[in-house]
Design a protein around this motif. Structure first.
Motif, PDB file in Angstrom:
ATOM      1  N   ARG A 196       0.080  29.207 -28.396  1.00 35.18           N
ATOM      2  CA  ARG A 196      -0.733  28.065 -28.821  1.00 35.18           C
ATOM      3  C   ARG A 196      -0.130  26.763 -28.309  1.00 35.18           C
ATOM      4  NH1 ARG A 196      -4.172  27.612 -34.318  1.00 35.18           N
ATOM      5  NH2 ARG A 196      -5.132  29.317 -33.155  1.00 35.18           N
ATOM      6  N   TRP A 197      -1.000  25.859 -27.884  1.00 36.00           N
ATOM      7  CA  TRP A 197      -0.629  24.519 -27.398  1.00 36.00           C
ATOM      8  C   TRP A 197      -1.509  23.526 -28.124  1.00 36.00           C
ATOM      9  CZ3 TRP A 197       1.599  20.428 -25.684  1.00 36.00           C
ATOM     10  CH2 TRP A 197       1.005  19.485 -24.841  1.00 36.00           C
ATOM     11  N   VAL A 198      -0.882  22.632 -28.900  1.00 39.90           N
ATOM     12  CA  VAL A 198      -1.614  21.670 -29.712  1.00 39.90           C
ATOM     13  C   VAL A 198      -1.107  20.267 -29.381  1.00 39.90           C
ATOM     14  CG1 VAL A 198      -2.319  21.007 -32.040  1.00 39.90           C
ATOM     15  CG2 VAL A 198      -1.747  23.406 -31.547  1.00 39.90           C
ATOM     16  N   PHE A 199      -2.035  19.355 -29.075  1.00 38.45           N
ATOM     17  CA  PHE A 199      -1.618  17.982 -28.775  1.00 38.45           C
ATOM     18  C   PHE A 199      -2.630  16.990 -29.322  1.00 38.45           C
ATOM     19  CE2 PHE A 199      -4.292  19.171 -25.199  1.00 38.45           C
ATOM     20  CZ  PHE A 199      -5.004  18.014 -24.887  1.00 38.45           C
ATOM     21  N   SER A 200      -2.139  15.813 -29.681  1.00 37.00           N
ATOM     22  CA  SER A 200      -3.006  14.745 -30.177  1.00 37.00           C
ATOM     23  C   SER A 200      -2.905  13.538 -29.262  1.00 37.00           C
ATOM     24  CB  SER A 200      -2.642  14.357 -31.613  1.00 37.00           C
ATOM     25  OG  SER A 200      -1.311  13.870 -31.701  1.00 37.00           O
ATOM     26  N   VAL A 201      -4.032  12.839 -29.143  1.00 33.68           N
ATOM     27  CA  VAL A 201      -4.123  11.615 -28.342  1.00 33.68           C
ATOM     28  C   VAL A 201      -5.052  10.649 -29.062  1.00 33.68           C
ATOM     29  CG1 VAL A 201      -3.737  12.763 -26.115  1.00 33.68           C
ATOM     30  CG2 VAL A 201      -6.068  12.545 -26.997  1.00 33.68           C
ATOM     31  N   THR A 202      -5.020   9.400 -28.614  1.00 34.02           N
ATOM     32  CA  THR A 202      -6.029   8.453 -29.084  1.00 34.02           C
ATOM     33  C   THR A 202      -7.418   9.030 -28.819  1.00 34.02           C
ATOM     34  OG1 THR A 202      -4.596   6.580 -28.545  1.00 34.02           O
ATOM     35  CG2 THR A 202      -6.947   6.117 -28.799  1.00 34.02           C
ATOM     36  N   HIS A 203      -8.285   8.979 -29.815  1.00 32.70           N
ATOM     37  CA  HIS A 203      -9.634   9.504 -29.611  1.00 32.70           C
ATOM     38  C   HIS A 203     -10.300   8.746 -28.462  1.00 32.70           C
ATOM     39  CE1 HIS A 203     -13.696  10.869 -30.302  1.00 32.70           C
ATOM     40  NE2 HIS A 203     -13.256  11.710 -31.226  1.00 32.70           N
ATOM     41  N   PRO A 204     -10.843   9.459 -27.486  1.00 37.74           N
ATOM     42  CA  PRO A 204     -11.399   8.773 -26.307  1.00 37.74           C
ATOM     43  C   PRO A 204     -12.467   7.725 -26.608  1.00 37.74           C
ATOM     44  CG  PRO A 204     -11.119  11.092 -25.825  1.00 37.74           C
ATOM     45  CD  PRO A 204     -10.822  10.933 -27.290  1.00 37.74           C
ATOM     46  N   ILE A 205     -13.216   7.878 -27.701  1.00 37.31           N
ATOM     47  CA  ILE A 205     -14.260   6.901 -27.994  1.00 37.31           C
ATOM     48  C   ILE A 205     -13.678   5.510 -28.224  1.00 37.31           C
ATOM     49  CG2 ILE A 205     -14.312   7.230 -30.503  1.00 37.31           C
ATOM     50  CD1 ILE A 205     -17.319   6.643 -28.154  1.00 37.31           C
ATOM     51  N   ARG A 206     -12.382   5.455 -28.609  1.00 38.51           N
ATOM     52  CA  ARG A 206     -11.764   4.170 -28.907  1.00 38.51           C
ATOM     53  C   ARG A 206     -11.642   3.287 -27.667  1.00 38.51           C
ATOM     54  NH1 ARG A 206      -9.217   4.578 -34.092  1.00 38.51           N
ATOM     55  NH2 ARG A 206      -8.441   2.465 -33.808  1.00 38.51           N
ATOM     56  N   TRP A 207     -11.735   3.894 -26.476  1.00 34.99           N
ATOM     57  CA  TRP A 207     -11.642   3.096 -25.261  1.00 34.99           C
ATOM     58  C   TRP A 207     -12.841   2.175 -25.072  1.00 34.99           C
ATOM     59  CZ3 TRP A 207      -7.972   2.727 -21.251  1.00 34.99           C
ATOM     60  CH2 TRP A 207      -6.793   3.425 -21.500  1.00 34.99           C
ATOM     61  N   ALA A 208     -13.917   2.408 -25.779  1.00 30.61           N
ATOM     62  CA  ALA A 208     -15.091   1.539 -25.679  1.00 30.61           C
ATOM     63  C   ALA A 208     -14.966   0.316 -26.588  1.00 30.61           C
ATOM     64  CB  ALA A 208     -16.359   2.318 -26.044  1.00 30.61           C
ATOM     65  N   PHE A 209     -13.962   0.301 -27.473  1.00 28.90           N
ATOM     66  CA  PHE A 209     -13.817  -0.753 -28.471  1.00 28.90           C
ATOM     67  C   PHE A 209     -12.521  -1.536 -28.247  1.00 28.90           C
ATOM     68  CE2 PHE A 209     -16.458   2.510 -30.281  1.00 28.90           C
ATOM     69  CZ  PHE A 209     -17.423   1.838 -31.011  1.00 28.90           C
ATOM     70  N   HIS A 249      -3.697   5.961 -19.565  1.00 34.70           N
ATOM     71  CA  HIS A 249      -4.834   6.510 -18.826  1.00 34.70           C
ATOM     72  C   HIS A 249      -5.903   7.022 -19.793  1.00 34.70           C
ATOM     73  CE1 HIS A 249      -2.944   6.542 -14.784  1.00 34.70           C
ATOM     74  NE2 HIS A 249      -1.832   6.573 -15.496  1.00 34.70           N
ATOM     75  N   HIS A 250      -7.148   6.784 -19.443  1.00 32.68           N
ATOM     76  CA  HIS A 250      -8.286   7.192 -20.272  1.00 32.68           C
ATOM     77  C   HIS A 250      -8.950   8.436 -19.699  1.00 32.68           C
ATOM     78  CE1 HIS A 250     -11.955   7.367 -22.472  1.00 32.68           C
ATOM     79  NE2 HIS A 250     -12.701   6.834 -21.530  1.00 32.68           N
ATOM     80  N   ARG A 251      -9.207   9.415 -20.569  1.00 36.83           N
ATOM     81  CA  ARG A 251     -10.027  10.584 -20.241  1.00 36.83           C
ATOM     82  C   ARG A 251     -11.078  10.712 -21.334  1.00 36.83           C
ATOM     83  NH1 ARG A 251      -9.727  12.318 -15.465  1.00 36.83           N
ATOM     84  NH2 ARG A 251      -9.732  14.559 -15.889  1.00 36.83           N
TER      85      ARG A 251
END
Length: 274
Positions: free
Chosen positions: A170-183, A218-220
């Motif tokens: 198992r590989w689990v990772f967290s990042v800033t939710h991508p929708i936040r890049w619009a705000f 970087h944004h994805r």
């Protein structure tokens, strides 16, 4: 510092070399302040907490790595470990973590206090794009807001993680939710109005007076993240978007109770190696 020396934000291309150099130097410069401000929330110097993001989603309750009772004896790679709070939590539950970070200064905060005291698990300074481990070295891998937002080539990183994991791991990772890049990255009402295109993947760069990057993110999009995982050989098991709990009243950069009640701030990807 003179106001004219403050880094200037820009949206521009930043390749892997520039991104890696900026991340190493930024975290080395800011590790002390970061741990002073956020270290207690992240678990302090004990083994009491594994937090997936500013909302406070706790692995003890979430079990995204699997049942807590089954962690004992398992080898775990923590990527972008910072002061290794997550690794300390894992070690306290009998796991065998290895904490990896690009920043030497961040890893210094993972060292126990006291002369001659060594860490209870290995600390490794390395770039996540070239993991210094043999294939199939680990039973699990995790990253809480570490490394993935700061790399120009996420598929290369994911393939490295895939390489060092055992089949089915198992590989689990967290990042800033991508929708936040619009705000805007603001905790108040001004952070609730979309001002940028969600589909603009141009990196966010802070640069000095000579135009050299001192910070790169970087944004994805969500779709990009899923495609990256599949391209690297992973299967997506779950995508967790933690809700903001009523008892959490802190503000952390652009994260806040106001925004957290309305839009997601964190995305946690739960994957398995094919």
């Amino acid at each position: 510092m003179n106001q004219d020396d403050e880094p200037r934000p820009a949206r521009r291309h930043a390749d892997g070399t520039e991104s890696s150099r900026a991340s190493r130097s930024w975290w080395d410069r800011n590790a002390d302040d970061y741990q002073r401000e956020h270290g207690t929330f992240l678990g302090g110097t004990g083994g009491g907490r594994f937090v997936w993001g500013p909302e406070g989603l706790d692995e003890e309750r979430a079990g995204l790595l699997g049942p807590v009772a089954e962690l004992a004896g398992r080898s775990v790679l923590e990527i972008g470990a910072g002061a290794a709070q997550c690794s300390r939590w894992l070690a306290a539950r009998g796991a065998r973590p290895v904490a990896l970070d690009i920043s030497h200064r961040q890893l210094r905060h993972a060292l126990p206090a006291g002369p001659g005291a060594g860490p209870a698990f290995p600390l490794v300074q390395a770039d996540v794009g070239a993991l210094p481990f043999a294939p199939g070295s680990f039973d699990l891998a995790c990253s809480s807001y570490g490394a993935l937002p700061f790399v120009a080539d996420p598929v290369r990183v994911l393939r490295e993680v895939h390489r060092v994991l055992r089949p089915g791991a198992r590989w689990v990772f967290s990042v800033t939710h991508p929708i936040r890049w619009a705000f805007p990255d603001e905790p108040g009402p001004e952070g609730l109005t979309a001002t940028s295109s969600y589909f603009d993947r141009t990196p966010y760069v802070e640069q000095d007076e000579r135009g050299r990057a001192v910070y790169v993110e970087h944004h994805r999009t969500l779709g990009d993240r899923v495609r990256d995982l599949v391209a690297a050989g992973f299967r997506l098991v779950d995508l967790v978007e933690p809700e903001w709990p009523a008892e959490n009243r802190q503000e952390w950069g652009g994260w806040s109770p106001l925004r957290g009640r309305l839009i997601p701030g964190t995305a946690v990807f739960v994957c398995e190696r094919g």
